[in-house]
Design an enzyme around this catalytic site. Structure first.
Site, mmCIF file in Angstrom:
data_model
loop_
_atom_site.group_PDB
_atom_site.id
_atom_site.type_symbol
_atom_site.label_atom_id
_atom_site.label_comp_id
_atom_site.label_asym_id
_atom_site.label_seq_id
_atom_site.Cartn_x
_atom_site.Cartn_y
_atom_site.Cartn_z
ATOM 1 N N ASP A 211 44.108 44.227 43.504
ATOM 2 C CA ASP A 211 43.083 43.319 42.995
ATOM 3 C C ASP A 211 43.628 41.890 43.009
ATOM 4 O OD1 ASP A 211 40.710 42.322 41.659
ATOM 5 O OD2 ASP A 211 40.363 44.406 41.108
ATOM 6 N N HIS A 297 38.196 40.326 46.096
ATOM 7 C CA HIS A 297 39.284 40.789 45.211
ATOM 8 C C HIS A 297 40.608 40.792 45.979
ATOM 9 C CE1 HIS A 297 37.042 41.827 41.580
ATOM 10 N NE2 HIS A 297 36.067 42.235 42.373
ATOM 11 N N GLU A 360 31.717 42.492 44.703
ATOM 12 C CA GLU A 360 31.907 41.141 44.183
ATOM 13 C C GLU A 360 32.650 40.234 45.154
ATOM 14 O OE1 GLU A 360 32.064 41.907 39.432
ATOM 15 O OE2 GLU A 360 33.918 42.332 40.485
#
Ligand code: ACM
Length: 564
Positions: A211, A297, A360
């Protein structure tokens, strides 16, 4: 995080010992979690003694060894395991059949079904496949007095009730996600967590390994991924919002001054550690699904190898939470880098599914980068969503060529979904509904029900969490099949999983506090898939009362639920 003081536990264990001494042959009523599909209590009990042996048929010796090892600490001795031909009455037989066992209703018999019978002369678990046998063993462990889960020898009688259990799961995907990107969790804890999944008859550990805030997997070819990407300079204290003052609200263009802890933080798993964890999980019939996030990410990877990024700005590993704008660039060289990474991932993780994130991915840096815009034009792509879709398709083709299956968060639906991809529906059920209608397999990870990083109580006094409110009862009544789907579309719902995102969860003890007993409730949801109106929360709480004693004995830091 309330822990029981040691003297209370001792007092409680003492009263158990006294009670069992008064009634040495009385076996407790079965309190299984997840509850089995069918269970009939018979009269009488089976008593395990120093003469009891485990017998196994061909292919079942590993499970016999597992059972013997699990029982040994509390018994104070190891039950010898022998081939079934040596069978003598009073033993525990683990029997692998060729014919799948039907659980007694109209469901298709599955690879995970089993039949468990206990009578005064012995225990017999039969199943078509090792996974079924393994779940029969989990039920057997839960038939014993709770002290069987102790790590030291217990002086007591080992009596279990005579029963017939015919059981099988409703869903094939029964999982938990553990995020080790935001906070690293030690190997021993990962194994302990896998043990808990197995006890709950869960079969997937979705291991979120990369991440913005940390890359946790050693990759031989790219040592800086962990050399640089596994370490951040410091970590945000509290929520971003905590630093907001009245003047930030009045003049929103003035940035709040966030507080950071000034402590370098990090860690990663070596290849050897990963192999060890994957093997450990396999023995417990848990498939480890690694997640390598892309195209978003990606800040930790871009910090390690800036040429992978989409902006000219140098950046370090992210110190705070939220969605980072740092995204991989869509150059062929970056796709090649990811294929090389995934080649090593596939060496370490032998099972089908590879999770590639996809959630995202902010597109600002693609929008503002002339080179990315040129690539879009050259590839005939209309917009950045189509570029993301192109990106995912490259990876999907690569994984498919290697005999693997791509799974990703529901954003991979945007701009056209790669053929054969499985979708993990997290933004409610919407993505799952769309994906199932388009004929894709779906795992439900609905953030309204399965985000175990959310608060468990609204009454205050809980440790700081990301937000939200998902109490135990809400999890217990979760229905993984979205009501909007037809029966045929519903057949694409593989199951569900809970998520433990760790922005605000720094330690294994805190992971356990957020996980248990919500995992216990979810385990029952995905094992039984009862209609919500058939579920009985009060009855569940009663069984849970006993189950929490097991967790207590295993030193799991669960949260005591409210009486509801
Ligand atoms: C997610 O919570 N971003 C999958």
């Amino acid at each position: 995080m309330v822990k029981y003081p040691g003297h209370l536990i001792s007092l409680w264990l003492l009263s158990w010992t006294l009670l069992s001494a008064l009634s040495p042959c009385a076996a407790a009523a079965p309190n299984l979690i997840p509850a089995p599909l069918e269970m009939t209590r018979k009269s009488g009990n089976f008593r395990l003694t120093a003469d009891t042996r485990i017998y196994y048929t061909r292919g079942a010796s590993a499970i016999a060894d597992y059972l013997s090892a699990e029982l040994a600490p509390a018994l104070g001795w190891s039950l010898p395991a022998q081939a079934a031909e040596a069978w003598q009455a009073g033993g525990i037989l683990l029997e692998l059949n060729d014919e799948p066992q039907s659980a007694g209703d109209n469901r298709a018999p599955g690879d995970e079904s089993y039949l468990l019978t206990v009578d005064e002369n012995g225990v017999r678990i039969s199943a078509a496949r090792p996974a079924g046998l393994f779940y029969g063993v989990q039920s057997l462990r839960q038939l014993f007095p709770v002290e069987i889960f102790a790590k030291e020898k217990q002086e007591r009688d080992w009596t279990i009730p005579c029963v017939r259990i015919a059981d099988q799961p409703a869903f094939s995907w029964r999982g938990m996600l553990l995020d080790v990107g935001r906070h690293f969790m030690p190997v021993d804890f990962i194994k302990q967590f896998i043990d808990q999944l197995a006890l709950h008859k869960m079969n997937r550990l979705h291991w979120h390994l990369t991440d913005d805030q940390g890359w946790r997997l050693e990759i031989k070819r790219y040592p800086l991924l962990t050399g640089v990407g596994a370490w951040r300079d410091e970590t945000l204290v509290g929520h971003y919002g905590d630093s907001r003052r009245w003047w930030n609200r009045l003049f929103p263009w003035i940035e709040p001054v966030h507080q950071y802890d000034g402590q370098r933080y990090g860690g990663f798993y070596t290849r050897q550690q990963v192999r060890d964890i994957v093997d450990y999980a396999r023995t417990r019939h848990v498939m480890v699904v690694p997640e390598i996030e892309m195209p978003g990410h990606a800040q930790a990877a871009v910090a390690a190898y800036p040429e992978l990024g989409s902006s000219d700005e140098a950046v370090g590993v992210k110190r705070g939470w939220g969605v980072s704008p740092y995204i991989y660039n869509p150059e062929q060289s970056t796709i090649d880098f990811l294929k090389n990474v995934l080649t090593e991932v596939m060496e370490l993780f032998p099972d089908d599914y590879i999770h590639i994130g996809g959630d995202e991915a902010r597109k600002d840096q693609w929008i503002n980068n002339p080179r990315v815009q040129l690539l879009m034009e050259e590839r005939g792509l209309e917009n950045e969503e189509e570029m993301q879709s192109w990106f995912i398709r490259q990876i999907d083709e690569f994984l498919s060529q290697n005999g693997r299956r791509l799974i990703g968060w529901d954003e991979i639906l945007q701009g056209g979904l790669a053929r054969g991809a499985t979708v993990m529906s997290w933004r409610g059920a919407t993505g799952g509904i769309a994906a199932a209608r388009a004929g894709h397999d779906v795992v439900m990870a609905d953030n309204n029900y399965t985000y175990f990083d959310h608060y468990q109580s609204e009454s205050g006094g809980e440790p700081l969490a990301i937000g939200g409110y998902i109490p135990l009862k809400k999890v217990y009544y979760y229905d993984p099949i979205p009501g909007a789907l037809t029966e045929e579309e519903s057949s694409h719902i593989l199951g569900a999983q809970g998520q433990l995102w760790t922005e605000y969860i720094k330690t294994p003890e805190h992971v356990e506090y957020m996980a248990f007993p919500r995992v216990s409730a979810l385990a029952e949801v995905v094992w039984l898939n009862q209609e919500p109106e058939q579920r009985d929360y009060q009855a569940f709480l009663q069984r849970l009362d006993v189950h929490l004693q097991r967790l207590e004995i295993m030193n799991i830091n669960y949260r005591q639920p409210e009486e509801d």
